[in-house]
Design an enzyme around this catalytic site. Structure first.
Site, PDB file in Angstrom:
ATOM      1  N   GLY A   1      59.118  87.246   3.816  1.00  0.00           N
ATOM      2  CA  GLY A   1      59.921  88.301   3.911  1.00  0.00           C
ATOM      3  C   GLY A   1      60.608  88.918   5.036  1.00  0.00           C
ATOM      4  O   GLY A   1      59.556  89.275   5.879  1.00  0.00           O
ATOM      5  N   HIS A   2      61.962  88.707   5.395  1.00  0.00           N
ATOM      6  CA  HIS A   2      62.430  88.902   6.645  1.00  0.00           C
ATOM      7  C   HIS A   2      63.336  89.958   6.306  1.00  0.00           C
ATOM      8  O   HIS A   2      64.433  90.070   5.981  1.00  0.00           O
ATOM      9  CB  HIS A   2      62.918  87.740   7.491  1.00  0.00           C
TER      10      HIS A   2
ATOM     11  N   GLN B   1      56.231  83.242   8.268  1.00  0.00           N
ATOM     12  CA  GLN B   1      54.738  83.425   8.354  1.00  0.00           C
ATOM     13  C   GLN B   1      54.309  83.607   9.781  1.00  0.00           C
ATOM     14  O   GLN B   1      55.304  83.713  10.747  1.00  0.00           O
ATOM     15  CB  GLN B   1      53.649  82.323   7.776  1.00  0.00           C
TER      16      GLN B   1
ATOM     17  N   LYS C   1      60.262  88.690  13.051  1.00  0.00           N
ATOM     18  CA  LYS C   1      61.041  87.494  13.044  1.00  0.00           C
ATOM     19  C   LYS C   1      62.489  87.491  12.923  1.00  0.00           C
ATOM     20  O   LYS C   1      63.421  87.054  13.533  1.00  0.00           O
ATOM     21  CB  LYS C   1      60.396  86.181  12.475  1.00  0.00           C
TER      22      LYS C   1
ATOM     23  N   ASP D   1      54.939  88.934   9.858  1.00  0.00           N
ATOM     24  CA  ASP D   1      55.653  90.023   9.667  1.00  0.00           C
ATOM     25  C   ASP D   1      55.876  90.745  11.291  1.00  0.00           C
ATOM     26  O   ASP D   1      55.644  91.797  11.446  1.00  0.00           O
ATOM     27  CB  ASP D   1      54.824  91.117   9.045  1.00  0.00           C
TER      28      ASP D   1
HETATM   29  P1  GDP Z   1      59.401  89.091   9.676  1.00  0.00           P
HETATM   30  O1  GDP Z   1      58.555  88.890   8.673  1.00  0.00           O
HETATM   31  O2  GDP Z   1      58.522  88.553  10.897  1.00  0.00           O
HETATM   32  O3  GDP Z   1      60.592  88.875   9.922  1.00  0.00           O
HETATM   33  O4  GDP Z   1      58.802  90.975   9.756  1.00  0.00           O
HETATM   34  P2  GDP Z   1      59.347  91.812   8.692  1.00  0.00           P
HETATM   35  O5  GDP Z   1      60.604  92.017   8.342  1.00  0.00           O
HETATM   36  O6  GDP Z   1      58.449  91.472   7.472  1.00  0.00           O
HETATM   37  O7  GDP Z   1      58.631  93.069   9.094  1.00  0.00           O
HETATM   38  C1  GDP Z   1      58.972  93.681  10.394  1.00  0.00           C
HETATM   39  C2  GDP Z   1      59.843  95.056  10.017  1.00  0.00           C
HETATM   40  O8  GDP Z   1      59.970  95.810  11.044  1.00  0.00           O
HETATM   41  C3  GDP Z   1      60.967  95.098   9.324  1.00  0.00           C
HETATM   42  O9  GDP Z   1      61.406  96.265   8.558  1.00  0.00           O
HETATM   43  C4  GDP Z   1      61.874  95.267  10.540  1.00  0.00           C
HETATM   44  O10 GDP Z   1      63.072  95.928  10.325  1.00  0.00           O
HETATM   45  C5  GDP Z   1      61.194  96.097  11.365  1.00  0.00           C
HETATM   46  N1  GDP Z   1      61.293  96.067  12.665  1.00  0.00           N
HETATM   47  C6  GDP Z   1      61.374  95.203  13.445  1.00  0.00           C
HETATM   48  N2  GDP Z   1      61.489  95.342  14.881  1.00  0.00           N
HETATM   49  C7  GDP Z   1      61.091  96.668  14.897  1.00  0.00           C
HETATM   50  C8  GDP Z   1      61.055  97.708  16.009  1.00  0.00           C
HETATM   51  O11 GDP Z   1      61.250  97.428  17.338  1.00  0.00           O
HETATM   52  N3  GDP Z   1      61.045  98.917  15.593  1.00  0.00           N
HETATM   53  C9  GDP Z   1      60.914  99.374  14.549  1.00  0.00           C
HETATM   54  N4  GDP Z   1      60.553 100.552  14.106  1.00  0.00           N
HETATM   55  N5  GDP Z   1      61.204  98.399  13.576  1.00  0.00           N
HETATM   56  C10 GDP Z   1      61.423  97.259  13.653  1.00  0.00           C
HETATM   57  P1  IMO Z   2      56.822  86.452   6.759  1.00  0.00           P
HETATM   58  O1  IMO Z   2      57.548  85.042   7.101  1.00  0.00           O
HETATM   59  C1  IMO Z   2      52.791  87.938   6.233  1.00  0.00           C
HETATM   60  C2  IMO Z   2      49.871  85.528   3.703  1.00  0.00           C
HETATM   61  C3  IMO Z   2      49.413  86.296   2.359  1.00  0.00           C
HETATM   62  C4  IMO Z   2      48.084  85.551   2.324  1.00  0.00           C
HETATM   63  C5  IMO Z   2      48.334  84.030   2.779  1.00  0.00           C
HETATM   64  C6  IMO Z   2      48.663  82.851   1.747  1.00  0.00           C
HETATM   65  O2  IMO Z   2      57.339  87.565   6.270  1.00  0.00           O
HETATM   66  O3  IMO Z   2      55.935  86.636   8.192  1.00  0.00           O
HETATM   67  P2  IMO Z   2      50.559  82.209   0.319  1.00  0.00           P
HETATM   68  O4  IMO Z   2      51.141  83.250  -0.711  1.00  0.00           O
HETATM   69  O5  IMO Z   2      51.568  81.793   1.333  1.00  0.00           O
HETATM   70  O6  IMO Z   2      49.627  81.175  -0.351  1.00  0.00           O
HETATM   71  O7  IMO Z   2      49.582  83.472   1.058  1.00  0.00           O
HETATM   72  O8  IMO Z   2      49.442  84.393   3.700  1.00  0.00           O
HETATM   73  N1  IMO Z   2      51.346  85.242   4.143  1.00  0.00           N
HETATM   74  C7  IMO Z   2      52.192  86.149   4.842  1.00  0.00           C
HETATM   75  N2  IMO Z   2      51.904  87.216   5.713  1.00  0.00           N
HETATM   76  N3  IMO Z   2      53.841  87.462   6.427  1.00  0.00           N
HETATM   77  C8  IMO Z   2      54.499  86.427   5.652  1.00  0.00           C
HETATM   78  O9  IMO Z   2      55.582  85.700   5.853  1.00  0.00           O
HETATM   79  C9  IMO Z   2      53.536  85.636   5.010  1.00  0.00           C
HETATM   80  N4  IMO Z   2      53.474  84.620   4.170  1.00  0.00           N
HETATM   81  C10 IMO Z   2      52.479  84.401   3.526  1.00  0.00           C
HETATM   82  O10 IMO Z   2      49.652  87.522   2.684  1.00  0.00           O
HETATM   83  O11 IMO Z   2      47.350  86.120   3.007  1.00  0.00           O
HETATM   84 MG    MG Z   3      57.644  89.655   6.578  1.00  0.00          MG
END
Ligand code: GDP
Ligand code: IMO
Ligand code: MG
Length: 430
Positions: A40-41, A225, A16, A13
């Site tokens: 979840g991206h 991840q 990416k 999270d």
């Molecule tokens: P990922 O799993 O690494 O792709 O990250 P996630 O999408 O799960 O979580 C990142 C969250 O932060 C998302 O809701 C993005 O839209 C948001 N986000 C990413 N970069 C920024 C930033 O620089 N500022 C803010 N406020 N939100 C951001």
């Molecule tokens: P993105 O791509 C954050 C974490 C779960 C748990 C551990 C094992 O959005 O960054 P699993 O279901 O994979 O066996 O769970 O890994 N986990 C993540 N945490 N972002 C993710 O993906 C994750 N994918 C798995 O919360 O701690």
């Molecule tokens: Mg994510």
């Protein structure tokens, strides 16, 4: 040539998807190499927030071809759902644009049930998995009894295999086996329908990547991840079951290291984690609540996949240096700098304290004992979201970035100041 990778430097999270969305503007192929719909991206384009779990974020650029690589585990129903959702939002996700590796493994209802049962069995020691069947699917892969996506080429045979997998798992469970059999047959039929839908998407993705690279196209690998969730190098056993690092990209896509040009580590300017496991810089109370947000804004720190509140802490440079050691970052993208506005001072963990009687500070393999030593840095008050250039950032924000860069030993080339495409500052650190 070349291959560029986007790798999460923390516990996932990091943003990416958002960084891939930016880099995909100049990529030809965008490929996920590992994990499944545990990822979840979120990507914000205009007033639309796209939440992607399996399909690479690059799909939002109409010129790209996107691949789901051999190292992934795929829940066919969730993939069909995601394709349909994107198409409803006006994104072309035709088989010409999305390719599913025939060697990727399939998540069956048995894997989902097992994930839930194993978590329940761990009691207070739960890992906090996403319950998407990820661990059990990779277990079957490693035990060489998994079902691969290529099996969908014969939907009837595939249906039988899914039924067998579910009834086999039911037979091994303490629940009444006979009562589960109709469910197993229904699952088989459902999977056969998904197979019919996904058949045109099946491809030899390794060959496609190789062809693209030999034609001089740019292939962008989208990590899922983060490094600290890597099966081998993460905070085991509080990890996922796949290889989330640079090495995993090469294995999961099936390509050689000679193509690698850049490894961009994505780092959030504070630390978050969903699920259990050690977290030396974890914060509780008002400060954690302030950094997490209330959940009202799409970027607040609640899981994209599970909705769980993320655990929050200060940025940990010891773990960042470790992530660099594992991945060999050529540059960093620092995200969410805007979230730090209004906090003063800001803390950054530069090292762990040496414990009385110990010769050295605890290693990353021993995080439970790690006690952070913080640098306190001056904060700033202004909103950073309008900034587009390095000079437009207030001096304390620039100093914060420079300190992270110094601590990591890797140049920070991208600074994200908001979730939207243009809310990004590019920087040439030379
Ligand atoms: P990922 O799993 O690494 O792709 O990250 P996630 O999408 O799960 O979580 C990142 C969250 O932060 C998302 O809701 C993005 O839209 C948001 N986000 C990413 N970069 C920024 C930033 O620089 N500022 C803010 N406020 N939100 C951001
Ligand atoms: P993105 O791509 C954050 C974490 C779960 C748990 C551990 C094992 O959005 O960054 P699993 O279901 O994979 O066996 O769970 O890994 N986990 C993540 N945490 N972002 C993710 O993906 C994750 N994918 C798995 O919360 O701690
Ligand atoms: Mg994510």
């Amino acid at each position: 040539m070349p291959l560029d990778l986007v790798v999460g430097a923390q516990w996932g999270d990091e943003g990416k998807g958002r960084i891939v969305d930016r880099l995909a503007a100049s990529a030809d192929l965008v490929a996920r190499w590992g994990g499944g719909d545990n990822a979840g991206h979120s990507v914000t384009v205009g007033d639309q927030v796209h939440r992607l779990h399996l399909i690479p974020s690059g799909i939002l650029h109409p010129h790209t071809v996107c691949l789901l690589g051999a190292g992934m585990v795929i829940h066919p129903g969730r993939l069909v759902e995601e394709i349909c959702q994107l198409q409803a939002a006006g994104v072309d996700v035709s088989p010409a644009r999305l390719k599913l590796s025939a060697a990727a493994h399939v998540i069956t209802p048995a894997h989902l049930a097992l994930d839930a049962a194993q978590e329940a069995g761990r009691g207070a020691g739960q890992l906090g998995t996403t319950r998407r069947g990820i661990g059990p699917a990779y277990t079957d892969k490693a035990a060489r009894r998994g079902l691969r996506a290529g099996a969908m080429r014969s939907p009837e045979e595939f249906s039988r295999q899914v039924t067998d997998s579910v009834s086999g798992a039911a037979a091994a469970s303490p629940v009444d086996h006979a009562s589960l059999l109709p469910e197993a047959r229904a699952a088989g039929q459902e999977y056969a329908q998904h197979a019919e839908f996904l058949l045109p998407y099946l491809a030899d993705t390794g060959r496609l990547v190789d062809e693209a690279l030999s034609q001089g196209k740019l292939v962008l690998g989208e990590g899922a991840q983060g490094t600290l969730l890597d099966l081998d190098h993460g905070t085991y056993p509080y990890v996922t079951s796949s290889c989330t690092t640079t090495a995993g990209a090469l294995a999961g896509l099936g390509i050689g290291a000679q193509h690698l040009r850049q490894v961009i580590g994505v780092v959030k300017c504070f630390q978050t984690r969903v699920g259990a496991g050690p977290f030396p810089t974890e914060l509780h109370g008002d400060l954690a609540d302030r950094l997490r947000g209330s959940g009202d804004r799409p970027w607040d720190e609640f899981g994209t996949t599970t909705g769980r509140p993320r655990r929050i802490g200060w940025l940990d440079a010891v773990l960042l240096r470790y992530a660099h050691r594992i991945n060999g970052f050529t540059a960093l993208a620092l995200t969410k700098l805007d979230i730090l506005s209004g906090l003063d001072p800001l803390c950054l963990c530069s090292e762990y304290r040496r414990q009385a009687g110990d010769e050295a500070a605890p290693e990353v393999s021993d995080l439970e004992r790690a006690s952070p030593v913080y640098l306190a840095l001056p904060g700033w008050q202004s909103d950073l979201q309008p900034a587009r250039a390095w000079e437009e950032l207030p001096a304390p924000a620039r100093d914060f970035v420079l300190e992270v860069e110094r601590q990591a030993g890797v140049p920070i080339r991208l600074i994200s100041v908001g979730p939207e495409r243009q809310q990004l500052v590019e920087r040439d650190p030379r």
